[in-house]
Design an enzyme around this catalytic site. Structure first.
Site, PDB file in Angstrom:
ATOM      1  N   TYR A   2      41.656  47.668 -19.912  1.00  0.00           N
ATOM      2  CA  TYR A   2      42.903  47.413 -20.667  1.00  0.00           C
ATOM      3  C   TYR A   2      42.597  46.582 -21.917  1.00  0.00           C
ATOM      4  CZ  TYR A   2      47.772  46.005 -21.552  1.00  0.00           C
ATOM      5  OH  TYR A   2      49.008  45.798 -22.131  1.00  0.00           O
TER       6      TYR A   2
ATOM      7  N   LYS B  25      43.245  47.546 -25.827  1.00  0.00           N
ATOM      8  CA  LYS B  25      44.149  46.779 -26.699  1.00  0.00           C
ATOM      9  C   LYS B  25      43.375  46.188 -27.884  1.00  0.00           C
ATOM     10  CE  LYS B  25      47.808  47.889 -24.891  1.00  0.00           C
ATOM     11  NZ  LYS B  25      48.971  48.406 -25.613  1.00  0.00           N
TER      12      LYS B  25
HETATM   13  P1  NAP Z   1      56.405  50.196 -19.077  1.00  0.00           P
HETATM   14  O1  NAP Z   1      57.696  49.505 -18.826  1.00  0.00           O
HETATM   15  O2  NAP Z   1      55.454  50.405 -17.953  1.00  0.00           O
HETATM   16  O3  NAP Z   1      56.718  51.600 -19.807  1.00  0.00           O
HETATM   17  C1  NAP Z   1      55.657  52.450 -20.127  1.00  0.00           C
HETATM   18  C2  NAP Z   1      56.155  53.561 -21.016  1.00  0.00           C
HETATM   19  O4  NAP Z   1      55.029  54.378 -21.376  1.00  0.00           O
HETATM   20  C3  NAP Z   1      57.168  54.462 -20.326  1.00  0.00           C
HETATM   21  O5  NAP Z   1      58.141  54.846 -21.258  1.00  0.00           O
HETATM   22  C4  NAP Z   1      56.316  55.661 -19.900  1.00  0.00           C
HETATM   23  O6  NAP Z   1      57.043  56.887 -19.838  1.00  0.00           O
HETATM   24  C5  NAP Z   1      55.333  55.733 -21.053  1.00  0.00           C
HETATM   25  N1  NAP Z   1      54.112  56.462 -20.699  1.00  0.00           N
HETATM   26  C6  NAP Z   1      53.301  56.257 -19.630  1.00  0.00           C
HETATM   27  N2  NAP Z   1      52.294  57.155 -19.636  1.00  0.00           N
HETATM   28  C7  NAP Z   1      52.494  57.955 -20.714  1.00  0.00           C
HETATM   29  C8  NAP Z   1      51.816  59.075 -21.256  1.00  0.00           C
HETATM   30  N3  NAP Z   1      50.684  59.559 -20.692  1.00  0.00           N
HETATM   31  N4  NAP Z   1      52.308  59.651 -22.372  1.00  0.00           N
HETATM   32  C9  NAP Z   1      53.442  59.183 -22.959  1.00  0.00           C
HETATM   33  N5  NAP Z   1      54.121  58.125 -22.500  1.00  0.00           N
HETATM   34  C10 NAP Z   1      53.646  57.520 -21.393  1.00  0.00           C
HETATM   35  O7  NAP Z   1      55.549  49.414 -20.199  1.00  0.00           O
HETATM   36  P2  NAP Z   1      55.939  48.207 -21.175  1.00  0.00           P
HETATM   37  O8  NAP Z   1      55.685  46.937 -20.450  1.00  0.00           O
HETATM   38  O9  NAP Z   1      57.236  48.469 -21.822  1.00  0.00           O
HETATM   39  O10 NAP Z   1      54.744  48.348 -22.237  1.00  0.00           O
HETATM   40  C11 NAP Z   1      54.900  49.009 -23.490  1.00  0.00           C
HETATM   41  C12 NAP Z   1      53.688  48.651 -24.346  1.00  0.00           C
HETATM   42  O11 NAP Z   1      53.620  47.229 -24.506  1.00  0.00           O
HETATM   43  C13 NAP Z   1      52.340  49.066 -23.721  1.00  0.00           C
HETATM   44  O12 NAP Z   1      51.504  49.551 -24.746  1.00  0.00           O
HETATM   45  C14 NAP Z   1      51.812  47.764 -23.165  1.00  0.00           C
HETATM   46  O13 NAP Z   1      50.397  47.765 -23.096  1.00  0.00           O
HETATM   47  C15 NAP Z   1      52.330  46.770 -24.179  1.00  0.00           C
HETATM   48  N6  NAP Z   1      52.425  45.405 -23.665  1.00  0.00           N
HETATM   49  C16 NAP Z   1      53.214  45.113 -22.586  1.00  0.00           C
HETATM   50  C17 NAP Z   1      53.262  43.801 -22.134  1.00  0.00           C
HETATM   51  C18 NAP Z   1      54.106  43.390 -20.959  1.00  0.00           C
HETATM   52  O14 NAP Z   1      53.993  42.212 -20.538  1.00  0.00           O
HETATM   53  N7  NAP Z   1      54.957  44.246 -20.420  1.00  0.00           N
HETATM   54  C19 NAP Z   1      52.517  42.801 -22.779  1.00  0.00           C
HETATM   55  C20 NAP Z   1      51.739  43.139 -23.871  1.00  0.00           C
HETATM   56  C21 NAP Z   1      51.700  44.450 -24.302  1.00  0.00           C
HETATM   57  P3  NAP Z   1      57.750  57.388 -18.442  1.00  0.00           P
HETATM   58  O15 NAP Z   1      58.943  56.472 -18.228  1.00  0.00           O
HETATM   59  O16 NAP Z   1      58.142  58.782 -18.700  1.00  0.00           O
HETATM   60  O17 NAP Z   1      56.718  57.222 -17.369  1.00  0.00           O
END
Ligand code: NAP
Length: 251
Positions: free
Chosen positions: A155, A159
């Site tokens: 991961y 990133k």
């Molecule tokens: P999340 O709630 O797990 O949502 C993930 C999203 O990605 C969902 O809409 C999912 O679609 C989509 N997805 C998964 N696999 C995919 C694929 N193969 N092709 C297209 N779409 C796909 O994640 P989140 O926490 O909102 O994270 C969003 C971004 O922020 C990510 O890049 C993550 O690394 C980054 N981030 C998150 C955090 C955190 O604390 N949450 C912190 C830093 C960075 P479906 O619903 O259809 O499965």
């Protein structure tokens, strides 16, 4: 409204951070492509919320870990809305596992979606943006792109790669009026970390690591920065990694 008349693709906007950015972009006047992978019903629910609030959005489905799907998605959005002005590479996956247990599949899944998908989504929209002489490409990176985390080698690699991809692409595309930047969230309350947040003491431990004392932020707290990077307010911002992390990375 900051994004009036703009067309935005937000990958992974069926839920979590992407859904919050989609709703906010809709409220700021953008026409929004809400993109799901598996949960098209959730993307359609986000679309309904945006449209019911007086905005304009449409749901799309794609696996952006596959290059052909990136091209198909960009083509479908351009066919539906006529153009694309903003790309938010938000779709991502996080699998916490020690190095000894990291299989090739676990590595590939994270690199293919988080890193390769971001690059090839950018490649898919660049011709349209170059032809217009303007565009905004935003990678949703992470504090895990600027610092290391144990049990997160793949991961963090994905990133960190996304962060430096922004430097490379901005050098190449700034002369075409295209801004390439990152938005780096800290810990955000989403499905991605729900199993960890359910553990006793986890949120408190994360809170102790930020000067604000906030363990996990609400995803809506990222949307102002996402609007800034998509709007003309950031026209002279190139290659930035804008941390919205409650001060996590400032220690
Ligand atoms: P999340 O709630 O797990 O949502 C993930 C999203 O990605 C969902 O809409 C999912 O679609 C989509 N997805 C998964 N696999 C995919 C694929 N193969 N092709 C297209 N779409 C796909 O994640 P989140 O926490 O909102 O994270 C969003 C971004 O922020 C990510 O890049 C993550 O690394 C980054 N981030 C998150 C955090 C955190 O604390 N949450 C912190 C830093 C960075 P479906 O619903 O259809 O499965």
């Amino acid at each position: 409204m900051k994004l009036e008349g703009k067309v935005a693709i937000i990958t992974g906007s069926s839920r979590g951070i992407g859904a919050c950015i989609a709703r906010r972009y809709g409220a700021e006047g953008a026409r929004v492509a809400v993109v799901a992978h598996s949960n098209l019903d959730k993307a359609e629910a986000v679309v309904k919320e945006i449209n019911d609030a007086g905005g304009e959005a449409k749901a799309f489905q794609a696996d952006v870990a596959q290059v052909s799907e990136c091209d198909r998605l960009a083509g479908e959005v351009i066919a539906a809305f006529g153009t694309v002005d903003i790309l938010v590479n938000n779709a991502g996956i996080f699998t916490a596992v020690p190095i000894e247990d990291t299989t090739e599949e676990i590595w590939d899944t994270q690199i293919d979606l988080n890193l390769k998908g971001s690059f090839f989504m950018a490649r898919a929209v660049v011709p349209t943006m170059k032809a217009k002489g303007s565009g905004k490409i935003i990678n949703i990176t992470s504090i895990a792109g600027v610092g290391g985390f144990p049990n997160s080698g793949a991961y963090c690699s994905s990133k960190g790669g996304q962060v430096n991809m922004v430097n490379a692409l901005c050098l190449e595309l700034a002369k075409d009026g295209i801004n390439v930047n990152s938005l780096a969230p800290g810990n955000i309350k989403t499905d991605m970390n729900a199993p960890y947040r359910a553990e006793a003491g986890y949120d408190e431990r994360q809170a102790s690591l930020t000067p604000t004392g906030v363990g996990h932020m609400d995803p809506n707290e990222l949307t102002g920065a996402a609007v800034f990077l998509a709007s003309s307010d950031s026209d002279q911002v190139h290659g930035a990694n804008l941390l919205v992390d409650g001060g996590w990375a400032a220690w």
